[in-house]
Enzyme design. Structure first.
Site, PDB file in Angstrom:
ATOM      1  N   SER A  79      52.096  49.547  14.929  1.00  0.00           N
ATOM      2  CA  SER A  79      51.087  50.078  14.015  1.00  0.00           C
ATOM      3  C   SER A  79      50.100  49.034  13.520  1.00  0.00           C
ATOM      4  O   SER A  79      49.018  49.382  13.049  1.00  0.00           O
ATOM      5  CB  SER A  79      51.756  50.747  12.811  1.00  0.00           C
ATOM      6  OG  SER A  79      52.592  49.845  12.117  1.00  0.00           O
TER       7      SER A  79
ATOM      8  N   ASP B 206      48.509  48.992   2.595  1.00  0.00           N
ATOM      9  CA  ASP B 206      49.529  49.961   2.204  1.00  0.00           C
ATOM     10  C   ASP B 206      50.881  49.277   2.143  1.00  0.00           C
ATOM     11  O   ASP B 206      50.961  48.053   2.035  1.00  0.00           O
ATOM     12  CB  ASP B 206      49.525  51.187   3.139  1.00  0.00           C
ATOM     13  CG  ASP B 206      49.899  50.851   4.579  1.00  0.00           C
ATOM     14  OD1 ASP B 206      50.420  49.737   4.827  1.00  0.00           O
ATOM     15  OD2 ASP B 206      49.684  51.699   5.471  1.00  0.00           O
TER      16      ASP B 206
ATOM     17  N   HIS C 255      51.091  47.318   5.897  1.00  0.00           N
ATOM     18  CA  HIS C 255      50.017  46.748   6.708  1.00  0.00           C
ATOM     19  C   HIS C 255      49.006  45.973   5.886  1.00  0.00           C
ATOM     20  O   HIS C 255      48.572  46.438   4.825  1.00  0.00           O
ATOM     21  CB  HIS C 255      49.288  47.878   7.449  1.00  0.00           C
ATOM     22  CG  HIS C 255      50.215  48.757   8.218  1.00  0.00           C
ATOM     23  ND1 HIS C 255      50.713  49.946   7.703  1.00  0.00           N
ATOM     24  CD2 HIS C 255      50.755  48.623   9.446  1.00  0.00           C
ATOM     25  CE1 HIS C 255      51.523  50.503   8.604  1.00  0.00           C
ATOM     26  NE2 HIS C 255      51.557  49.722   9.659  1.00  0.00           N
TER      27      HIS C 255
END
Length: 284
Positions: free
Chosen positions: A40, A248, A251
């Protein structure tokens, strides 16, 4: 930063040169093609088309990206976007899910949020045998300092989880040793290691020097330090996004990604890259 159920920042692999030694005409990229593998941290839309909770194709993700929400787990650019710019590409590398025709020859982003790093998910030389000769292996970062780790493991919400970071460093030491091993034993291949852990350590140790005022909480998320889960759809993020190290729970934000991407491409410290940086690799 999630690898399946482990919730760790996965190493990701960039292939910078595929059977190409010349840069081509003036104005062309420094390498003929650029392939990206990871999770991600560098996914740019591959998960949009699958049924998964690991998706970022909705606001506020992409709130600062020109194209809006694309599937990037960031408010804006990722590190590989920054590296693409520095390599001279006139656009970002497309996700595998939407890449079509001849654009595939320029490079594809295969990254997928929640991807794994176990042996059964791939083989070291699936790629070399197809002609890849230049590789960048980017180490695991400061997972123990992420808002999620702080929310779950830190007694004061600020002290990094050292048991996690020690494990990250053990992995990185093995990864750097792998670079040496493959450089010795893989004909004509050139591999380098990027010390993302060390670069991120600089940001944590001296955040104000880099413009960050908040290092222990996400700009967007739920729970303590916004660290329990990722951003909810249409949630209102913080306004001063460039002052937050993390976007977040897992990340980094665009501001941090720009720093890591630039130091990966052109090392600012001797410890940023081994044995040399991406810029030098592209020139070989």
């Amino acid at each position: 930063m999630m690898c399946g159920d482990l919730k760790i920042m996965c190493v990701f692999l960039l292939i910078l040169n595929l059977l190409g030694d010349n840069y081509g005409a003036k104005g062309e990229p420094q390498v003929p093609c650029y392939f990206i593998f990871g999770d991600s941290l560098v996914d740019n839309g591959n998960n949009n088309v699958i049924r998964s909770l690991a998706r970022a194709d909705y606001l506020p993700y992409g709130i600062d990206f020109p194209d809006g929400p694309t599937g990037r787990f960031s408010n804006g650019k990722t590190t590989v976007d920054v590296i693409a710019e520095l390599l001279g590409f006139d656009d970002y590398i497309p996700p595998y899910a939407t890449a079509r025709g001849r654009e595939i020859l320029r490079g594809v982003n295969f990254a997928s949020a929640a991807a794994g790093i176990r042996e059964e998910t791939g083989q070291q030389l699936t790629l070399y045998n197809y002609g890849a000769r230049k590789f960048v292996l980017i180490g695991v970062g400061q997972i123990g300092c992420s808002p999620n780790a702080l929310a779950q493991n830190s007694p004061d919400g600020r002290t990094c989880a050292q048991n996690i970071n020690v494990a990250n460093q053990l992995f990185n030491n093995k990864l750097r040793a792998l670079v040496d091993n493959l450089n010795r034993n893989t004909p004509n291949a050139k591999l380098i290691y990027i010390n993302a852990y060390g670069i991120f350590q600089d940001l944590i140790d001296n955040p104000f020097a880099f413009g960050f005022r908040v290092t222990n909480a996400g700009c967007c998320g739920i729970g303590r330090n916004n660290g329990q889960i990722t951003c909810l759809p249409f949630q209102n993020p913080c306004q001063n996004r460039n002052e937050y190290l993390f976007w977040d729970a897992f990340h980094p934000g665009e501001a941090a990604n720009i720093i890591v991407g630039r130091r990966s491409y052109r090392a600012q410290k001797s410890t940023d890259a081994y044995p040399f940086d991406i810029q030098r690799l592209a020139q070989l």
